[in-house]
Design a protein around this motif. Structure first.
Motif, PDB file in Angstrom:
ATOM      1  N   UNK A   1      -4.139  -5.248  -3.870  1.00 25.97           N
ATOM      2  CA  UNK A   1      -4.899  -4.820  -2.697  1.00 25.97           C
ATOM      3  C   UNK A   1      -6.033  -3.886  -3.095  1.00 25.97           C
ATOM      4  N   UNK A   2      -7.151  -3.925  -2.384  1.00 25.62           N
ATOM      5  CA  UNK A   2      -8.252  -3.002  -2.671  1.00 25.62           C
ATOM      6  C   UNK A   2      -7.798  -1.554  -2.575  1.00 25.62           C
ATOM      7  N   UNK A   3      -8.131  -0.769  -3.583  1.00 24.70           N
ATOM      8  CA  UNK A   3      -7.782   0.651  -3.578  1.00 24.70           C
ATOM      9  C   UNK A   3      -6.423   0.958  -4.172  1.00 24.70           C
ATOM     10  N   UNK A   4      -5.713  -0.060  -4.652  1.00 28.70           N
ATOM     11  CA  UNK A   4      -4.379   0.142  -5.212  1.00 28.70           C
ATOM     12  C   UNK A   4      -4.359  -0.271  -6.680  1.00 28.70           C
ATOM     13  N   UNK A   5      -4.288   0.734  -7.544  1.00 31.77           N
ATOM     14  CA  UNK A   5      -4.075   0.451  -8.952  1.00 31.77           C
ATOM     15  C   UNK A   5      -2.599   0.358  -9.259  1.00 31.77           C
ATOM     16  N   UNK A   6      -2.278   0.265 -10.538  1.00 28.48           N
ATOM     17  CA  UNK A   6      -0.887   0.087 -10.949  1.00 28.48           C
ATOM     18  C   UNK A   6      -0.013   1.274 -10.544  1.00 28.48           C
ATOM     19  N   UNK A   7      -0.494   2.486 -10.779  1.00 27.96           N
ATOM     20  CA  UNK A   7       0.315   3.659 -10.459  1.00 27.96           C
ATOM     21  C   UNK A   7       0.532   3.791  -8.970  1.00 27.96           C
ATOM     22  N   UNK A   8      -0.519   3.611  -8.182  1.00 29.87           N
ATOM     23  CA  UNK A   8      -0.386   3.715  -6.723  1.00 29.87           C
ATOM     24  C   UNK A   8       0.540   2.629  -6.187  1.00 29.87           C
ATOM     25  N   UNK A   9       0.455   1.453  -6.780  1.00 32.06           N
ATOM     26  CA  UNK A   9       1.330   0.354  -6.358  1.00 32.06           C
ATOM     27  C   UNK A   9       2.792   0.695  -6.618  1.00 32.06           C
ATOM     28  N   UNK A  10       3.073   1.305  -7.768  1.00 35.98           N
ATOM     29  CA  UNK A  10       4.453   1.682  -8.081  1.00 35.98           C
ATOM     30  C   UNK A  10       4.956   2.767  -7.144  1.00 35.98           C
ATOM     31  N   UNK A  11       4.110   3.740  -6.829  1.00 35.16           N
ATOM     32  CA  UNK A  11       4.519   4.813  -5.915  1.00 35.16           C
ATOM     33  C   UNK A  11       4.818   4.247  -4.535  1.00 35.16           C
ATOM     34  N   UNK A  12       3.947   3.352  -4.048  1.00 33.81           N
ATOM     35  CA  UNK A  12       4.166   2.799  -2.711  1.00 33.81           C
ATOM     36  C   UNK A  12       5.418   1.920  -2.680  1.00 33.81           C
ATOM     37  N   UNK A  13       5.646   1.157  -3.742  1.00 31.58           N
ATOM     38  CA  UNK A  13       6.870   0.350  -3.802  1.00 31.58           C
ATOM     39  C   UNK A  13       8.101   1.248  -3.803  1.00 31.58           C
ATOM     40  N   UNK A  14       8.026   2.374  -4.505  1.00 33.48           N
ATOM     41  CA  UNK A  14       9.145   3.323  -4.504  1.00 33.48           C
ATOM     42  C   UNK A  14       9.343   3.928  -3.120  1.00 33.48           C
ATOM     43  N   UNK A  15       8.255   4.201  -2.412  1.00 35.58           N
ATOM     44  CA  UNK A  15       8.350   4.714  -1.044  1.00 35.58           C
ATOM     45  C   UNK A  15       9.032   3.708  -0.132  1.00 35.58           C
TER      46      UNK A  15
ATOM     47  N   UNK B   1     -15.284   2.530   3.480  1.00 35.87           N
ATOM     48  CA  UNK B   1     -15.563   1.216   2.884  1.00 35.87           C
ATOM     49  C   UNK B   1     -14.296   0.598   2.315  1.00 35.87           C
ATOM     50  N   UNK B   2     -13.514   1.415   1.612  1.00 33.95           N
ATOM     51  CA  UNK B   2     -12.288   0.907   1.000  1.00 33.95           C
ATOM     52  C   UNK B   2     -11.275   0.485   2.062  1.00 33.95           C
ATOM     53  N   UNK B   3     -11.208   1.235   3.151  1.00 36.77           N
ATOM     54  CA  UNK B   3     -10.306   0.878   4.251  1.00 36.77           C
ATOM     55  C   UNK B   3     -10.683  -0.464   4.848  1.00 36.77           C
ATOM     56  N   UNK B   4     -11.983  -0.683   5.040  1.00 35.47           N
ATOM     57  CA  UNK B   4     -12.435  -1.953   5.598  1.00 35.47           C
ATOM     58  C   UNK B   4     -12.154  -3.104   4.628  1.00 35.47           C
ATOM     59  N   UNK B   5     -12.310  -2.850   3.349  1.00 34.78           N
ATOM     60  CA  UNK B   5     -11.993  -3.879   2.349  1.00 34.78           C
ATOM     61  C   UNK B   5     -10.504  -4.220   2.362  1.00 34.78           C
ATOM     62  N   UNK B   6      -9.671  -3.200   2.495  1.00 35.12           N
ATOM     63  CA  UNK B   6      -8.230  -3.433   2.550  1.00 35.12           C
ATOM     64  C   UNK B   6      -7.863  -4.274   3.768  1.00 35.12           C
ATOM     65  N   UNK B   7      -8.415  -3.912   4.914  1.00 36.00           N
ATOM     66  CA  UNK B   7      -8.100  -4.653   6.142  1.00 36.00           C
ATOM     67  C   UNK B   7      -8.597  -6.089   6.052  1.00 36.00           C
ATOM     68  N   UNK B   8      -9.756  -6.310   5.439  1.00 35.01           N
ATOM     69  CA  UNK B   8     -10.260  -7.675   5.279  1.00 35.01           C
ATOM     70  C   UNK B   8      -9.355  -8.479   4.356  1.00 35.01           C
ATOM     71  N   UNK B   9      -8.849  -7.839   3.297  1.00 36.48           N
ATOM     72  CA  UNK B   9      -7.928  -8.527   2.397  1.00 36.48           C
ATOM     73  C   UNK B   9      -6.636  -8.909   3.122  1.00 36.48           C
ATOM     74  N   UNK B  10      -6.162  -8.040   3.995  1.00 38.76           N
ATOM     75  CA  UNK B  10      -4.957  -8.353   4.767  1.00 38.76           C
ATOM     76  C   UNK B  10      -5.205  -9.548   5.689  1.00 38.76           C
ATOM     77  N   UNK B  11      -6.393  -9.606   6.285  1.00 38.05           N
ATOM     78  CA  UNK B  11      -6.739 -10.732   7.147  1.00 38.05           C
ATOM     79  C   UNK B  11      -6.843 -12.018   6.340  1.00 38.05           C
ATOM     80  N   UNK B  12      -7.487 -11.940   5.193  1.00 43.08           N
ATOM     81  CA  UNK B  12      -7.732 -13.142   4.383  1.00 43.08           C
ATOM     82  C   UNK B  12      -6.468 -13.670   3.707  1.00 43.08           C
ATOM     83  N   UNK B  13      -5.621 -12.751   3.232  1.00 46.33           N
ATOM     84  CA  UNK B  13      -4.504 -13.164   2.372  1.00 46.33           C
ATOM     85  C   UNK B  13      -3.117 -12.999   2.975  1.00 46.33           C
ATOM     86  N   UNK B  14      -2.993 -12.168   4.021  1.00 43.83           N
ATOM     87  CA  UNK B  14      -1.666 -11.836   4.518  1.00 43.83           C
ATOM     88  C   UNK B  14      -1.539 -11.965   6.032  1.00 43.83           C
ATOM     89  N   UNK B  15      -2.348 -12.812   6.612  1.00 50.50           N
ATOM     90  CA  UNK B  15      -2.241 -13.078   8.043  1.00 50.50           C
ATOM     91  C   UNK B  15      -2.559 -11.886   8.913  1.00 50.50           C
TER      92      UNK B  15
END
Length: 324
Positions: A254-268, A217-231
């Motif tokens: 993005x769906x499924x990304x809190x503050x900590x996860x966002x920081x880790x992914x940005x660092x990656x 469910x979360x994966x589908x929400x993420x993909x829908x957000x990418x379609x709606x907001x990020x082309x």
């Protein structure tokens, strides 16, 4: 493999040969010859990626040729007045040289980088093979290298399961969705799937996650957000971002990304893909520092063990604090 060249004749021999070429095959032949003679490497593929003038007032035309699949096969054969040192380095180090002005022919380098990976710098190991060690399989790492959506999904899935399992699951999902070899996951296609179909892909053994229902469910929400907001393109989330704070904000929305996860992914993105907007270190906090704190610091098996030990120690510390 990346090669750095310094010649007593300012690369004159190679440049003269290339300047005299008028056909694409001639350019590739000249590039193959120069690569072999001056470095001892041979390439599986040579691609002409562009041309550039030495200066606006000059008639010296240079051709940029990208060599991939390189392997050391011969000894160098240099001219008498020529000296050349071959240096290999990971992509992150190469980008530092390029941005700090320590590399000549920067325009040629940028053309080749753009062809290597149009969405973000392509990670390359010291031996010319893939540098990513996030997934447990070669197919998994290869997909993460070329597909920004796969990388984003791996980060989303990285909770309550081993981190390498999380980053391997996107390639398994791609296989189950019928993505052809060399292809990419399609956010719009995943968003449009019947939820029960995507759930079946997630829970078919081996399941893609410990909690296949909620993660599908979360994966589908993420993909829908990418379609709606990020082309529909995950790379647009970080493309053109002008500050580390904005990068973390975008990811965290993005769906499924809190503050900590966002920081880790940005660092990656910063540490392994060269996405380094101003202030990214401060915006990512401890995850932007040197060390072994998260998946952003996993570059081989040894570093994966160190990251796992760090996470285990932090959990034990938090548990002890809660019980105190």
């Amino acid at each position: 493999m990346l090669t750095g060249k310094r010649s007593a004749s300012d690369c004159g021999t190679g440049s003269a040969k290339v300047r005299g070429c008028r056909e694409r095959e001639d350019v590739r032949d000249a590039a193959e010859r120069e690569l072999r003679e001056e470095t001892g490497y041979v390439a599986e593929q040579l691609t002409l990626v562009g041309r550039t003038w030495l200066a606006g007032y000059a008639t010296h035309l240079r051709h940029a040729v990208l060599a991939t699949g390189c392997r050391l096969a011969l000894d160098q054969r240099l001219d008498e007045d020529e000296f050349c040192e071959v240096v290999t380095m990971p992509m992150a180090g190469f980008l530092v040289h390029l941005r700090d002005g320590d590399l000549t022919d920067a325009d040629v380098a940028w053309m080749c980088l753009d062809r290597l990976h149009p969405w973000t710098p392509h990670p390359v190991g010291q031996d010319g093979c893939m540098a990513l060690h996030l997934a447990t399989t070669d197919d998994g790492n290869t997909l993460l290298e070329r597909d920004p959506l796969a990388l984003l999904l791996g980060m989303q899935l990285d909770q309550q399961i081993p981190m390498e399992k999380a980053f391997t699951s996107p390639s398994v999902l791609a296989q189950r969705l019928g993505v052809p070899p060399g292809g990419r996951l399609d956010a719009a296609a995943i968003a449009a799937l019947p939820p029960e179909t995507l759930l079946e892909h997630f829970r078919t053994p081996p399941a893609l996650h410990r909690f296949p229902g909620s993660m599908a469910t979360r994966t589908q929400q993420l993909c829908q957000a990418l379609v709606d907001d990020w082309g529909g393109d995950a790379a647009n989330v970080w493309s053109g971002v002008d500050s580390g704070a904005e990068l973390v904000r975008r990811i965290g929305s993005l769906p499924g990304f809190g503050d900590q996860k966002a920081k880790i992914f940005a660092a990656l993105l910063a540490k392994q893909f060269g996405v380094t907007p101003d202030g990214w270190e401060a915006a990512t906090g401890d995850y932007g520092k040197p060390g072994h704190r998260s998946i952003a610091d996993v570059v081989d098996d040894a570093s994966r063990v160190k990251v796992r030990e760090f996470k285990k120690a932090k959990k034990a510390e938090a548990k002890a604090t809660a019980q105190a």
